[in-house]
Motif scaffolding. Structure first.
Motif, mmCIF file in Angstrom:
data_model
loop_
_atom_site.group_PDB
_atom_site.id
_atom_site.type_symbol
_atom_site.label_atom_id
_atom_site.label_comp_id
_atom_site.label_asym_id
_atom_site.label_seq_id
_atom_site.Cartn_x
_atom_site.Cartn_y
_atom_site.Cartn_z
ATOM 1 N N THR A 122 0.824 -1.207 0.000
ATOM 2 C CA THR A 122 0.000 0.000 0.000
ATOM 3 C C THR A 122 0.857 1.255 0.000
ATOM 4 N N GLN A 126 -4.087 2.426 4.007
ATOM 5 C CA GLN A 126 -4.763 1.140 3.943
ATOM 6 C C GLN A 126 -3.868 0.042 4.509
ATOM 7 N N ASP A 127 -4.487 -1.087 4.871
ATOM 8 C CA ASP A 127 -3.715 -2.215 5.389
ATOM 9 C C ASP A 127 -2.832 -2.790 4.287
ATOM 10 N N ARG A 248 -2.444 -1.955 -3.426
ATOM 11 C CA ARG A 248 -3.822 -1.460 -3.285
ATOM 12 C C ARG A 248 -3.836 0.050 -3.534
ATOM 13 N N ASP A 251 -7.775 4.075 -3.180
ATOM 14 C CA ASP A 251 -8.048 5.387 -2.609
ATOM 15 C C ASP A 251 -7.182 6.493 -3.207
#
Length: 512
Positions: A122, A126-127, A248, A251
């Protein structure tokens, strides 16, 4: 020989590979799948880059998933940009489905459900494994290009880096860089001018505004320590399968500056650290850049030139770049011309502009006697694509409308529980997720300023004490003079009348 048999020979002869390869599916003719007419991509040419394109809902993500799975099976690590958040399912096996079995029967390939070794990375909060890099690692040239600076401003950035090197001031995060910019035209102005020449306040102000713009897109989370080591992208599991590293990015779709900054730094780091590989039989790493328009649409001319240069050069390091986007025109022509594998899913022709774009796209593919390329581009169904690759000699393979094989892993996201379990077992989370804020330029400059301020205050106090002593000495002298003047005895004795009287008496005495 009938047309179907001739087509079968045309595809299979053109796709015969002596080395290792990946099978994407089986070729189609006149809308029907020709069983066992496998469309293969040799591993030897997969570092020649590629494109996966097509309209929304045509199967681009599943094609990306299939390629990642098969590369992992061959022991080749993969890096995926997960913009939509639907690739984490690679860590779990497919639950299967009758339609998948039907598809594989038509292709002539057995279907096997399988999970793959996955690492979640990430850029944000986020995780996942935190990806970071220091400002120093970017260097003045790359940082200037990311900030889209003028030639004069780039020169100032180069001077800033030189000053930090000369004075052993680590530039780790953006607060370090902002602090040194301010120092160069304020507290350290004289020092900079003596060593490097005058630095304009207006120029540093413009650079500072660009840095703030980058911060607003979340770059303050990216710049810092611990820096991510690109060698950790090359891991394989105990069974010899390459790790699929998924970044990821769900966002940051509205923060393209951060995305392009990360991508450019990653490519530059890979290029500078990976050894030359030349023409080997297999790539070292394959990267898939989903929603590629996020890089190119927001990139400055300088940034585009940097990306184009890296695309041309990074192949020799054994790295293949695959751009995933809706329309091939999202990728600059200079990059598009470098691509070896092209997987084109269906395009939609709703407007005259769409029809024109489809005709241009069709011209990018090899001529064939079996298809009207422009027509078939709009007739392809979901999970079908036009495929053109390079064989082991670097020649384009026959163009094939292909029934693509189904992913072996889950075509859906991980649950929260599954994600937490995956991250808890990750060695990289333990390595990179501790935030380190060691002493760097920001802290050292603050100390330097405080020491200078203390020295200045001490000197000022000394000057004030000396001035006070002078003032007191002068005051005492003045006071003595004033008190002497004001003493009535002294006043009488020094008066003109008294003196005349004394001299008068003396004269009389002397005359007698």
């Amino acid at each position: 020989m009938n047309r179907k048999d001739a087509f079968f020979n045309h595809i299979t002869e053109g796709n015969t590979n002596k080395g290792d390869f990946i099978t994407l599916g089986s070729a189609m003719l006149d809308g029907e799948t020709v069983k066992n007419a496998f469309v293969n991509v040799p591993l030897k040419t997969m570092n020649r880059h590629g494109l996966i394109a097509g309209a929304t809902g045509t199967g681009k993500t599943k094609t990306l998933q299939v390629l990642a799975e098969n590369l992992s099976n061959k022991g080749i690590p993969v890096l995926l940009m997960d913009i939509k958040g639907d690739l984490s399912g690679l860590a779990q096996p497919s639950p299967g489905h009758p339609k998948i079995d039907e598809r594989h029967n038509l292709i002539g390939l057995p279907f096997e459900a399988k999970a793959f070794p996955v690492e979640i990375l990430t850029l944000s909060e986020q995780d996942g494994v935190r990806l970071r890099a220091t400002v120093s690692e970017f260097g003045p040239v790359l940082l200037s290009r990311i900030l889209d600076l003028s030639e004069v401003q780039s020169g100032i950035v180069a001077v800033i880096f030189k000053y930090c090197d000369d004075n052993k001031l680590p530039l780790l995060d953006l607060k370090d860089f902002k602090k040194i910019l301010q120092f160069a035209t304020q507290e350290g102005k004289k020092e900079f001018e003596e060593a490097y020449g005058r630095i304009s306040t207006s120029s540093t102000g413009a650079i500072l505004r660009k840095v703030v713009e980058l911060e607003q897109q979340g770059a303050d989370l990216f710049f810092g320590e611990t820096s991510f080591e690109v060698d950790d992208l090359l891991r394989v599991d105990k069974d010899g399968r390459g790790y699929i590293n998924i970044i990821r990015l769900t966002d940051i779709q509205d923060r393209p500056k951060l995305f392009s900054t990360f991508m450019l730094s990653l490519l530059a780091e890979i290029y500078s650290t990976f050894p030359e590989q030349g023409d080997s039989d297999r790539p070292e790493l394959i990267m898939f850049i989903d929603e590629a328009h996020l890089i190119f649409n927001e990139a400055s001319k300088a940034l585009l030139n940097q990306i184009e240069s890296i695309v041309k050069l990074i192949r020799s390091k054994g790295v293949g770049l695959y751009f995933v986007t809706q329309n091939p025109t999202d990728v600059p022509e200079a990059v598009l011309s470098q691509l070896g594998l092209k997987v084109q899913h269906a395009l939609r022709a709703f407007t005259a502009k769409d029809r024109k774009a489809i005709k241009l796209t069709a011209q990018n593919y090899p001529d064939t006697d079996y298809y009207e390329t422009a027509e078939i581009l709009t007739a392809l169904g979901t999970g079908e694509a036009l495929v053109s690759a390079l064989n082991e000699k670097g020649r384009p393979t026959p163009l094939a409308a292909t029934m693509m094989r189904a992913p072996m892993s889950r075509m859906d996201i991980l649950t929260d529980t599954e994600l937490k379990s995956l991250l808890s077992d990750s060695k990289l989370v333990k390595k990179y997720n501790e935030t380190i804020d060691r002493e760097s330029a920001y802290e050292l400059l603050n100390k330097k300023i405080k020491i200078a301020e203390a020295a200045e205050a001490k000197e000022k106090a000394k000057e004030e004490r000396e001035a006070l002593k002078k003032s007191e000495s002068k005051s005492r002298t003045t006071t003595r003079r004033r008190s002497s003047t004001m003493n009535p005895v002294v006043k009488v004795l020094t008066s003109a009348t008294f003196i005349r009287s004394v001299f008068g008496i003396l004269n009389k005495v002397m005359k007698k």
